[in-house]
Design an enzyme around this catalytic site. Structure first.
Site, PDB file in Angstrom:
ATOM      1  CE  LYS A 116      75.029  15.418 -13.117  1.00 21.23           C
ATOM      2  NZ  LYS A 116      74.389  15.394 -11.794  1.00 21.23           N
ATOM      3  CD  GLU A 185      77.819  11.941 -19.733  1.00 21.65           C
ATOM      4  OE1 GLU A 185      76.718  12.359 -20.114  1.00 21.65           O
ATOM      5  OE2 GLU A 185      78.659  12.649 -19.155  1.00 21.65           O
ATOM      6  CG  HIS A 220      85.383  13.072 -12.274  1.00 24.15           C
ATOM      7  ND1 HIS A 220      85.885  13.051 -13.551  1.00 24.15           N
ATOM      8  CD2 HIS A 220      85.534  11.807 -11.797  1.00 24.15           C
ATOM      9  CE1 HIS A 220      86.301  11.840 -13.840  1.00 24.15           C
ATOM     10  NE2 HIS A 220      86.104  11.074 -12.791  1.00 24.15           N
ATOM     11  NE  ARG A 276      74.391  22.733  -7.544  1.00 22.55           N
ATOM     12  CZ  ARG A 276      75.643  22.880  -7.944  1.00 22.55           C
ATOM     13  NH1 ARG A 276      76.216  24.068  -7.856  1.00 22.55           N
ATOM     14  NH2 ARG A 276      76.317  21.872  -8.465  1.00 22.55           N
TER      15      ARG A 276
END
Length: 635
Positions: A116, A185, A220, A276
């Site tokens: 990421k 982040e 999440h 994917r």
């Protein structure tokens, strides 16, 4: 041309891919761990290969064993599904090097987007330097660089919690993905999770197949997804499509993929690209009239896409049924799935059939239920109604939560965001059991017994009594056998059979379908446990006992923790790992740890004694369910 395909996965997604393969006339090959020897995906495939030499939790991460199985079984191609090795570039290369067709993007594209942090750099976004996070940066999100599904993810609101969050995220990411890299982040409060499905061929065409909203999440992980994402402006939708196509072209993408964003107001923040097929792909299929797995196979065979994608029609919503207890901190559940059935008119994707066991090694998702209708309101009503009428006999599930979520005014008005369950979980999980369910269960049981032994007596007798546990409380009901049949106070018994009870309450007739499996009884959608007439006094635990809320493995014990040590209420004592997630077990009260009978690496079952904390006098009562105090945000 592909004639034989191996799915390097298990459960629902393997079964779903096999369904398309059968439609296309492609022979199917399954792989399975020892724990999955009798799993549905292994039974429905034309050929099944046991992957020997790995523990069940690691089996589907063994690319070497899977490639060996594909070659031995005569496969032409390998489809990775989602999760496990689906975004592993080395596995993709190994498949290609073995002379097999890889149903996915080029390894280089996977590699570019697998991390990421690298993906953000490709999009011109820099992650925070985790060594120099300051108060002004808070709140922040710690995320696994590889993988997804909420594993290896923590929200941090205090600097003092950052180190622990990094450590926990690394451990969870390493266990789930074999890669413990994490990054930090900014955490956007009140954002919506919106994504774009892309499909690209080898001839330069890239489709952006609309948007999906996946804002309703627990830990999440997505729970309810829909297409198209409601309430987006045309300008923002166009921007999301443009960014998604740009991401795909930046890495010469081929096949199906998803570009994810966090949307706050009219601003879109790039999150990541999943190289994917997504779990929620059926809602896009429903809206666009496509079979994305079939499209993946055609693209892998070199066929070009049309210049423009098909036109979207209507609205689709998907709900994920999990074997878990949302009221007990989403604790995963195990046991026998006696019955799973949904009404006609909705799509059911599952990897289970009646009688299958829900084990401890893999994700607790039982099924996905998908509804498609001309409008969003109609799709919501169709899905919530189907879930409400679904037959689910087995471990506890999130079905009631899904129904209530779909009918919540914040969802029906499309005002939800990723904090939905933070605000509403308590209200959505407040038990609302049917007060007549215990009576219906008792009458059905009485009819079963009288059909065998008879029940009416010439002389009046005391009422018969039955005791049931329902929603954490004990209920005692009474009834009588009379010349006219079964009688109960306050209601009229219209019909009573072992499977169906009809009661008239205040002039209204109500039907109760009854099913029983040992001491477990299901009355319509209400689960009950039949209690013995004379409880076993030896089955009690001492006050302050912490019992395992789920089967799992003790992966960590708090440093320096020994019997006789003082503990504070809420203090972490140990951690259980179940289904790739770590669950923190905390002290139920301030007091003394008098017993710690478990050790690192020990496997435990539901109800295993983990610890005993004797409360300090005057420091407050024990909390209810002390063993389930893990915060989904923190652990």
């Amino acid at each position: 041309m592909i004639t034989s395909l191996l799915v390097a996965n298990r459960g629902e997604i393997a079964c779903r891919i096999f369904r398309t393969c059968r439609d296309l006339g492609i022979r199917t090959i399954a792989v399975h761990s020892d724990a999955d020897e009798n799993a549905l995906h292994a039974r429905v495939a034309d050929t099944a290969v046991r992957l020997q030499g790995a523990a069940p939790a690691e089996t589907y991460l063994r690319g070497d064993l899977i490639v060996k199985a594909a070659v031995a079984a005569g496969a032409d191609a390998v489809h990775p599904g989602y999760g496990f090795l689906s975004e592993n570039a080395d596995f993709a290369r190994a498949v290609i090097d073995a002379g097999l067709v890889w149903i996915g993007p080029p390894p280089e594209a996977i590699e570019a987007m697998a991390s990421k942090t690298r993906a953000k750099q490709l999009m011109g976004i820099e992650a925070l330097d985790r060594e120099h996070v300051t108060e002004s940066d808070l709140p922040v999100l710690v995320k696994a660089a590889a993988g997804g599904g909420g594993r290896g993810m923590r929200i941090v609101r205090r600097l003092d919690d950052l180190d622990a969050a990094l450590e926990g995220a690394r451990a969870e990411a390493a266990s789930a993905f074999g890669d413990g890299e994490v990054f930090v982040e900014p955490y956007v409060e009140g954002g919506r999770h919106v994504e774009v499905q892309i499909l690209a061929d080898t001839h330069g065409t890239v489709w952006a197949l609309g948007t999906r909203d996946c804002s309703l999440q627990r830990r999440h992980q997505k729970v309810i997804e829909e297409a198209p994402a409601p309430g987006l402006s045309e300008q923002l939708t166009d921007e999301l499509h443009t960014l998604a196509v740009r991401a795909a072209r930046a890495v010469s993408y081929v096949g199906a993929g998803t570009v994810e964003f966090l949307v706050a107001g009219d601003r879109a923040h790039f999150l990541e690209m999943n190289t994917r097929l997504q779990v929620e792909h059926p809602v896009t299929e429903a809206v666009f009239g496509l079979d994305l797995v079939a499209e993946q196979i055609r693209v892998a065979e070199g066929h070009p896409l049309e210049n423009d994608p098909p036109r979207a029609r209507g609205h689709a919503i998907e709900a994920r049924l999990y074997a878990e207890d949302p009221a007990a901190d989403w604790a995963p559940q195990t046991g026998t799935l006696h019955r799973l059935a949904v009404p006609d008119g909705v799509r059911l994707d599952t990897g289970y059939v009646d009688g299958d066991d829900i084990g401890v090694h893999y994700d607790p998702m039982l099924a996905k239920v998908i509804a498609h209708a001309p409008t969003r309101a109609e799709a919501v009503r169709r899905l919530s109604g189907a879930l409400e009428r679904a037959t689910l006999h087995g471990p506890a599930t999130n079905r009631d939560l899904l129904v209530r979520s779909l009918r919540h005014k914040e969802f029906t008005s499309a005002g939800m965001d990723t904090g939905f369950y933070d605000r509403h979980l308590d209200d959505l999980t407040t038990p609302a059991p049917d007060p007549y369910a215990p009576l219906a269960a008792a009458l059905a049981d009485a009819r079963t017994r009288t059909s065998r032994f008879g029940g009416f007596r010439n002389l009046p007798s005391q009422p018969q009594t039955k005791r049931y546990a329902m929603a954490g409380e004990e209920h005692e009901v009474r009834y009588r056998h009379t010349r006219a049949g079964l009688e109960a106070d306050g209601v009229r018994v219209v019909t009573a059979t072992p499977d169906l009870v009809v009661l008239e309450v205040d002039g209204v007739q109500r039907k109760f379908e009854v099913a029983r499996y040992g001491d477990r009884v299901y009355v319509n959608t209400t689960p009950l446990t039949a209690l013995p007439r004379f409880p076993d006094p030896t089955a009690q635990h001492a006050p302050g006992s912490l019992l395992a809320p789920m089967p799992g493995t003790v992966v960590k014990i708090a440093e320096g923790l020994t019997e006789g040590a003082p503990v504070e209420a809420g203090q972490p004592l140990l951690w259980l790992e179940a289904m790739k997630m770590q669950h923190r077990i905390t002290a139920p009260a301030t007091g003394t740890l008098t017993d710690l009978p478990v050790a690192m690496g020990q496997q435990v079952t539901v109800g295993t004694l983990l610890a005993v904390v004797v409360p300090t006098q005057g420091r407050g009562e024990l909390r209810d369910q002390p063993q389930t105090t893990r915060s989904p945000k923190e652990s």
